[in-house]
Design a protein around this motif. Structure first.
Motif, PDB file in Angstrom:
ATOM      1  N   UNK A  54       0.859  -1.188   0.000  1.00 19.41           N
ATOM      2  CA  UNK A  54       0.000   0.000   0.000  1.00 19.41           C
ATOM      3  C   UNK A  54       0.892   1.233   0.000  1.00 19.41           C
ATOM      4  N   UNK A  55       0.300   2.368  -0.352  1.00 20.69           N
ATOM      5  CA  UNK A  55       1.096   3.600  -0.358  1.00 20.69           C
ATOM      6  C   UNK A  55       0.232   4.802   0.027  1.00 20.69           C
ATOM      7  N   UNK A  56       0.905   5.739   0.666  1.00 19.76           N
ATOM      8  CA  UNK A  56       0.291   7.022   1.013  1.00 19.76           C
ATOM      9  C   UNK A  56       0.983   8.079   0.182  1.00 19.76           C
ATOM     10  N   UNK A  57       0.233   8.743  -0.696  1.00 24.20           N
ATOM     11  CA  UNK A  57       0.831   9.722  -1.614  1.00 24.20           C
ATOM     12  C   UNK A  57       0.365  11.129  -1.247  1.00 24.20           C
ATOM     13  N   UNK A  58       1.202  11.833  -0.465  1.00 24.22           N
ATOM     14  CA  UNK A  58       0.894  13.211  -0.097  1.00 24.22           C
ATOM     15  C   UNK A  58       1.492  14.207  -1.081  1.00 24.22           C
ATOM     16  N   UNK A  59       2.170  13.686  -2.111  1.00 23.76           N
ATOM     17  CA  UNK A  59       2.787  14.547  -3.116  1.00 23.76           C
ATOM     18  C   UNK A  59       2.000  14.538  -4.424  1.00 23.76           C
ATOM     19  N   UNK A  60       1.514  13.353  -4.820  1.00 21.80           N
ATOM     20  CA  UNK A  60       0.732  13.178  -6.039  1.00 21.80           C
ATOM     21  C   UNK A  60       1.451  13.782  -7.246  1.00 21.80           C
ATOM     22  N   UNK A  81      -3.720   2.434  -2.839  1.00 22.33           N
ATOM     23  CA  UNK A  81      -3.572   3.731  -2.180  1.00 22.33           C
ATOM     24  C   UNK A  81      -4.463   3.800  -0.946  1.00 22.33           C
ATOM     25  N   UNK A  82      -3.901   4.279   0.160  1.00 25.84           N
ATOM     26  CA  UNK A  82      -4.645   4.435   1.402  1.00 25.84           C
ATOM     27  C   UNK A  82      -4.372   5.816   1.964  1.00 25.84           C
ATOM     28  N   UNK A  90      -4.057  -0.793   9.051  1.00 29.10           N
ATOM     29  CA  UNK A  90      -3.836  -1.875   8.084  1.00 29.10           C
ATOM     30  C   UNK A  90      -2.595  -2.693   8.442  1.00 29.10           C
ATOM     31  N   UNK A  91      -1.600  -2.046   9.058  1.00 28.27           N
ATOM     32  CA  UNK A  91      -0.418  -2.795   9.486  1.00 28.27           C
ATOM     33  C   UNK A  91      -0.741  -3.689  10.670  1.00 28.27           C
ATOM     34  N   UNK A  92      -1.543  -3.200  11.600  1.00 26.34           N
ATOM     35  CA  UNK A  92      -1.922  -4.011  12.758  1.00 26.34           C
ATOM     36  C   UNK A  92      -2.745  -5.219  12.341  1.00 26.34           C
ATOM     37  N   UNK A  93      -3.570  -5.065  11.334  1.00 33.30           N
ATOM     38  CA  UNK A  93      -4.417  -6.165  10.871  1.00 33.30           C
ATOM     39  C   UNK A  93      -3.679  -7.105   9.913  1.00 33.30           C
ATOM     40  N   UNK A  94      -2.479  -6.759   9.542  1.00 33.98           N
ATOM     41  CA  UNK A  94      -1.695  -7.597   8.643  1.00 33.98           C
ATOM     42  C   UNK A  94      -2.200  -7.600   7.213  1.00 33.98           C
ATOM     43  N   UNK A  95      -2.874  -6.520   6.787  1.00 32.40           N
ATOM     44  CA  UNK A  95      -3.420  -6.473   5.434  1.00 32.40           C
ATOM     45  C   UNK A  95      -2.325  -6.248   4.388  1.00 32.40           C
ATOM     46  N   UNK A  96      -1.259  -5.576   4.773  1.00 31.13           N
ATOM     47  CA  UNK A  96      -0.169  -5.280   3.844  1.00 31.13           C
ATOM     48  C   UNK A  96       1.167  -5.589   4.502  1.00 31.13           C
ATOM     49  N   UNK A  97       2.105  -6.080   3.687  1.00 33.47           N
ATOM     50  CA  UNK A  97       3.455  -6.317   4.181  1.00 33.47           C
ATOM     51  C   UNK A  97       4.264  -5.035   4.126  1.00 33.47           C
ATOM     52  N   UNK A  98       4.006  -4.195   3.117  1.00 32.50           N
ATOM     53  CA  UNK A  98       4.747  -2.949   2.935  1.00 32.50           C
ATOM     54  C   UNK A  98       3.776  -1.784   2.753  1.00 32.50           C
ATOM     55  N   UNK A  99       4.102  -0.661   3.384  1.00 37.15           N
ATOM     56  CA  UNK A  99       3.354   0.577   3.179  1.00 37.15           C
ATOM     57  C   UNK A  99       4.366   1.694   2.939  1.00 37.15           C
ATOM     58  N   UNK A 100       4.310   2.304   1.765  1.00 37.62           N
ATOM     59  CA  UNK A 100       5.189   3.415   1.419  1.00 37.62           C
ATOM     60  C   UNK A 100       4.470   4.723   1.699  1.00 37.62           C
ATOM     61  N   UNK A 101       5.190   5.677   2.295  1.00 40.91           N
ATOM     62  CA  UNK A 101       4.614   7.002   2.588  1.00 40.91           C
ATOM     63  C   UNK A 101       5.442   8.074   1.882  1.00 40.91           C
ATOM     64  N   UNK A 102       4.846   8.685   0.852  1.00 41.72           N
ATOM     65  CA  UNK A 102       5.510   9.757   0.118  1.00 41.72           C
ATOM     66  C   UNK A 102       5.135  11.098   0.756  1.00 41.72           C
ATOM     67  N   UNK A 103       6.098  11.871   1.231  1.00 38.42           N
ATOM     68  CA  UNK A 103       5.794  13.151   1.890  1.00 38.42           C
ATOM     69  C   UNK A 103       5.422  14.226   0.871  1.00 38.42           C
ATOM     70  N   UNK A 104       4.843  15.343   1.330  1.00 36.65           N
ATOM     71  CA  UNK A 104       4.568  16.466   0.421  1.00 36.65           C
ATOM     72  C   UNK A 104       5.881  17.000  -0.186  1.00 36.65           C
ATOM     73  N   UNK A 105       5.796  17.518  -1.387  1.00 33.35           N
ATOM     74  CA  UNK A 105       6.925  18.098  -2.112  1.00 33.35           C
ATOM     75  C   UNK A 105       8.071  17.092  -2.321  1.00 33.35           C
ATOM     76  N   UNK A 106       7.717  15.823  -2.417  1.00 33.30           N
ATOM     77  CA  UNK A 106       8.746  14.796  -2.590  1.00 33.30           C
ATOM     78  C   UNK A 106       9.491  15.004  -3.913  1.00 33.30           C
ATOM     79  N   UNK A 107       8.766  15.166  -5.004  1.00 32.83           N
ATOM     80  CA  UNK A 107       9.412  15.337  -6.310  1.00 32.83           C
ATOM     81  C   UNK A 107      10.228  16.628  -6.355  1.00 32.83           C
ATOM     82  N   UNK A 108       9.667  17.711  -5.829  1.00 29.65           N
ATOM     83  CA  UNK A 108      10.385  18.996  -5.868  1.00 29.65           C
ATOM     84  C   UNK A 108      11.672  18.933  -5.061  1.00 29.65           C
TER      85      UNK A 108
END
Length: 375
Positions: A54-60, A81-82, A90-108
């Motif tokens: 799963x991934x969290x995209x705060x930069x889009x 996407x979550x 979702x980590x506590x429930x074991x739904x995903x092995x990996x969760x990526x979190x992209x911070x704001x302004x990551x690309x910039x």
């Protein structure tokens, strides 16, 4: 001498008839050398496969979308996407092995050289996938960022051209390892169980008293049990290598099967003797099973079949050198995986021969005491 051999032959035939008259043991042998090999080889995979991401995209941004699109099957499931608030749940429930979190302004920040942080949350309870999958994802992320920044999908900043060559298992498929290793482990399991069960069966059926009044001695009785049950195990192992491993699973065998059989025979003398030795301390199959279980666990886990022998403490390595299974596994892996010849494996065969002599002598001494106590 001829009378001695005839006695062993006739007693061995009796053992085979008793074994073939036991449908439970016959089913166990068939299962251990057929479906059990296939199930473990195809089910207990060590490489990454279909890991949930799963991934969290705060930069889009285009960069985050590119990274997500590069996470592909069969190693990973399609990333989902979550929201940031859902990560812990979702980590506590074991739904995903990996969760990526992209911070704001990551690309910039990447383009400006600000070295932004990208968080990867890993469920390490899925140990194999966590370890291998983290490396896969880090490689994917680093590669996509480099290509995005340089604008060249073929560029590389490495000052060397690194070429990785995997010997003996070029595609790093765990099925190649697990299928053969399961046969090796099952030889040990069946050797102890069958010979021990043969002695327990004599006691439960009252035929041990019949043997005591016959013109045979303890050595002949013990050798007959070892030869008869060892023959069944060797034949089962050969058929399993040919029909299940090479035929059904399409796993190549690198070395000489006759040489493997020769070493297996040496090994069986010690491990079948161990089965008889353990059986002399018990009076029923349930007791025998309870005694055998911890012995098999230690022999399989600490002999190099699951993890390299070098990974355990030095003092424990020294102790395990006295276990014939340690040398049998090294011998078998050298032949079946790496195609080694006699000039490579003879030290292990020599040690197995010595240990077989020691184990046989100890088992025979205990077996004689047991027979004398039954008179």
């Amino acid at each position: 001498m001829s009378r001695w051999l005839i006695n062993i032959y006739l007693l061995g035939v009796k053992e085979l008839r008793s074994l073939f008259a036991d449908p439970i043991l016959l089913f166990l042998i068939f299962y251990m050398f057929s479906f059990a090999i296939y199930a473990v080889a195809t089910g207990a995979k060590t490489e990454i496969g279909n890991a949930a991401v799963a991934y969290v995209d705060l930069d889009q941004s285009a960069l985050t979308g590119r990274i997500v699109d590069a996470i592909l099957p069969p190693e990973f499931e399609a990333p989902q996407r979550i929201a940031l608030s859902e990560v812990d749940g979702v980590m506590d429930r074991g739904e995903f092995v990996f969760v990526l979190s992209f911070p704001p302004r990551f690309e910039a920040d990447v383009l400006s050289g600000a070295h932004p942080s990208l968080q990867m949350n890993v469920d390490a309870t899925a140990m194999t996938q966590a370890g291998n999958g983290s490396v896969y994802l880090q490689t994917i992320i680093a590669s996509e960022i480099e290509r995005f920044v340089t604008g060249d999908d073929t560029s590389s900043n490495l000052p060397i051209d690194l070429v990785v060559t995997a010997h003996f298992n070029p595609n790093l498929q765990s099925i190649w390892f697990n299928s053969v290793m399961q046969i090796i482990n099952n030889i040990t399991i069946l050797a102890i169980l069958l010979t021990g069960a043969a002695l327990i069966r004599e006691r439960e059926h009252g035929t041990i008293e019949h043997l005591l009044v016959m013109p045979v001695n303890a050595t002949e009785i013990m050798l007959a049990k070892i030869c008869a049950n060892g023959l069944v195990i060797v034949v089962g192992a050969i058929l399993s290598l040919w029909l299940v491993v090479q035929g059904w699973l399409q796993v190549p065998i690198a070395g000489s099967i006759p040489l493997f059989v020769a070493g297996t025979i040496l090994y069986l003398v010690s491990v079948t003797g161990l089965g008889i030795l353990l059986a002399t301390f018990t009076t029923s199959m349930p007791q025998f099973g309870l005694l055998v279980m911890p012995v098999l666990v230690i022999m399989n886990l600490l002999s190099g079949s699951t993890t390299p022998i070098e990974s355990i403490p030095f003092w424990l390595q020294a102790i395990m050198q006295g276990s014939p299974s340690t040398h049998f596994i090294a011998f078998s892996q050298a032949i079946l995986y790496r195609g080694a010849g006699f000039d490579t494996v003879w030290p292990d065969m020599l040690v197995m021969a010595i240990l077989s002599t020691v184990f046989f002598a100890i088992s025979l001494m205990r077996f004689r005491q047991t027979m004398a106590g039954s008179q």
